[in-house]
Scaffold this active site. Sequence first.
Site, PDB file in Angstrom:
ATOM      1  N   ALA A 129      -3.016   3.100   0.407  1.00 49.55           N
ATOM      2  CA  ALA A 129      -2.790   2.828   1.825  1.00 49.55           C
ATOM      3  C   ALA A 129      -1.383   2.256   1.963  1.00 49.55           C
ATOM      4  O   ALA A 129      -0.963   1.442   1.149  1.00 49.55           O
ATOM      5  CB  ALA A 129      -3.818   1.845   2.376  1.00 49.55           C
ATOM      6  N   ALA A 131       1.211   0.697   5.061  1.00 49.38           N
ATOM      7  CA  ALA A 131       1.416   0.322   6.454  1.00 49.38           C
ATOM      8  C   ALA A 131       2.836  -0.199   6.632  1.00 49.38           C
ATOM      9  O   ALA A 131       3.685  -0.052   5.747  1.00 49.38           O
ATOM     10  CB  ALA A 131       0.378  -0.715   6.879  1.00 49.38           C
ATOM     11  N   ALA A 134       3.280  -3.649   4.204  1.00 53.24           N
ATOM     12  CA  ALA A 134       2.964  -3.600   2.769  1.00 53.24           C
ATOM     13  C   ALA A 134       2.230  -2.311   2.435  1.00 53.24           C
ATOM     14  O   ALA A 134       1.868  -1.536   3.326  1.00 53.24           O
ATOM     15  CB  ALA A 134       2.105  -4.807   2.391  1.00 53.24           C
ATOM     16  N   VAL A 136      -0.852  -0.753  -0.609  1.00 53.28           N
ATOM     17  CA  VAL A 136      -1.921  -1.187  -1.514  1.00 53.28           C
ATOM     18  C   VAL A 136      -2.117  -0.157  -2.622  1.00 53.28           C
ATOM     19  O   VAL A 136      -2.120   1.056  -2.367  1.00 53.28           O
ATOM     20  CB  VAL A 136      -3.244  -1.394  -0.747  1.00 53.28           C
ATOM     21  CG1 VAL A 136      -4.369  -1.810  -1.704  1.00 53.28           C
ATOM     22  CG2 VAL A 136      -3.069  -2.447   0.344  1.00 53.28           C
ATOM     23  N   LYS A 154      -1.811  -5.594  -3.384  1.00 53.99           N
ATOM     24  CA  LYS A 154      -1.010  -5.409  -2.172  1.00 53.99           C
ATOM     25  C   LYS A 154       0.394  -5.931  -2.420  1.00 53.99           C
ATOM     26  O   LYS A 154       0.568  -7.036  -2.935  1.00 53.99           O
ATOM     27  CB  LYS A 154      -1.658  -6.165  -1.005  1.00 53.99           C
ATOM     28  CG  LYS A 154      -0.902  -6.101   0.299  1.00 53.99           C
ATOM     29  CD  LYS A 154      -1.677  -6.840   1.386  1.00 53.99           C
ATOM     30  CE  LYS A 154      -0.949  -6.822   2.718  1.00 53.99           C
ATOM     31  NZ  LYS A 154      -1.711  -7.524   3.770  1.00 53.99           N
ATOM     32  N   ASP A 289      -6.153  -8.755  13.250  1.00 54.51           N
ATOM     33  CA  ASP A 289      -5.536  -7.432  13.087  1.00 54.51           C
ATOM     34  C   ASP A 289      -6.602  -6.408  12.703  1.00 54.51           C
ATOM     35  O   ASP A 289      -6.451  -5.661  11.735  1.00 54.51           O
ATOM     36  CB  ASP A 289      -4.441  -7.496  12.018  1.00 54.51           C
ATOM     37  CG  ASP A 289      -3.444  -6.342  12.117  1.00 54.51           C
ATOM     38  OD1 ASP A 289      -3.410  -5.681  13.171  1.00 54.51           O
ATOM     39  OD2 ASP A 289      -2.706  -6.101  11.151  1.00 54.51           O
TER      40      ASP A 289
END
Length: 515
Positions: A129, A131, A134, A136, A154, A289
């Site tokens: 992932a 974003a 950051a 992961v 992360k 979030d």
Amino acid sequence: MGPASYFRLFHAGWVLAREGAFSVLPAESLPPMMKLGIRLVRLVERPSVRKTGRVDRLNAALNKLGPSYVKFGQTLATRPDIVGPQAAADLSGLQDRMPPFDPALVPGILSLALGSKAAQLTEISPPVAAASIAQVHKASLSVPGIPPKTVAVKMLRPGVSERFHADTNALYAGARLAEIFAPSSRRLKPNEVVKTLDHSMRIELDLRLEAAAISEMAENIKDDTGFVIPEVQWDQVAQNVLTTTWVDGIPIRDHAALDAAGVDRKALASKILQGFLRHAIRDGFFHADMHPGNLFADRLTGDVIAVDFGIMGRLSIRERRFLADILYGFITRNYRLVAQRHFDIGYVPKHQSVDDFTLAIRSIGEPLHGRTAADISMAKVLGQLFTITELFQMQTRPELVLLQKSMVLVEGVARNLDPDLDIWTVAEPVVAEWLRREEGPVGRLEDLAGHVTRMSEALGRVPTLIAEAELALAEHRLMMSRPPNRPLQAAILAVLGAAFVVLVLGAWRLLAMSY
């Protein structure tokens, strides 16, 4: 905040307008001035946007502009009821499908951050992932004497801090321009709102604080069911690296996979909404979030699995009571209660009429009561809210900005899972349980204990104040025993007298505050 910040702000406005960001807003539901502004900025839109209505290039534009703009896009992606399903789908890639940074940098980042502990992380995968802040990776953690375990690692993006600070300076510049050229916006406190967002983002840039947030939430929910979070691996935590246990689940936006696994989407929507309200109202500490990229479903239990605790919200007991009363007022259609609480907490100036504001709240609440999410046009509700805030000169409460943003996110996520969601029915058990506890014997005893603690702390300061007063009197007597110097003596007596009065008043105020 120099000229570069203003240039960056205007550049961002141009890019957003060019790529169709303003085309997704519900202009027909907004006040006339905002509607006119949107029409003007849309004059520079790409012809392809005006022709097709697609904003597929907006993702890349927001990413290039910076992490703050990506956050804005993530929020819009959760509200297809406001921006339209196509725009929401186009923007959903901002949640966890951003371009990753160079994988060759990963070993160096881990080594520099974790030192010798970095060697315990092996079998590091490509990013699972990515974003705005950051990305992961999946890895194996091998600690001597302990069986290997699968973990999530992360890492902050290199240079993200500098990009964020540039974004923030541009937002401050925008807030300043708004206050200068649009005096009516001052009631919305744009500078203070930016300051609140700035603070939350600074915290997000230190993954040690995110680890602490996970730890605190774990303590809060240890006796709860239906909401699962990962466990921190503290030896592999640094300012720019966070390691947690790996949690495996189905992304909640993958409705086909949820249905194939037999996950009840209606129950999942209720768990998300109730979990958020429980954390906000009961604990005063909530995930701020909760976009779909951070939420998964356990394929066996149907429980909510939450990740990414970089942005957290806090509420004082007064703010928690405000939220509970507002929700309870809408649930029970007690609009007078809802209106009065807005006055109590300072949203509405005291010179406004409570009766008139009650009527305005009723005009919002009645059309929503007993209706499912599919029957409610949130775009129209949003437009009505804009009108009411302007009519009653409502003030922004910066400390509640994260709560308001989070409620927009959570409600949008829940209604995407369950279009028939009735938010009042789902919220009622959580709100009623907390209010019963607060108004019952346990809540009263806790209030009494708090008063006793504050009173004892105030009383504990009294001996110090008395000692200081006695010292001042002793110095005064010493001065009196010396040959008089009339003008100087008068001045000293005046100063000592004033100091004594201040000390006595301070002691009295401390005692009064304890009650």
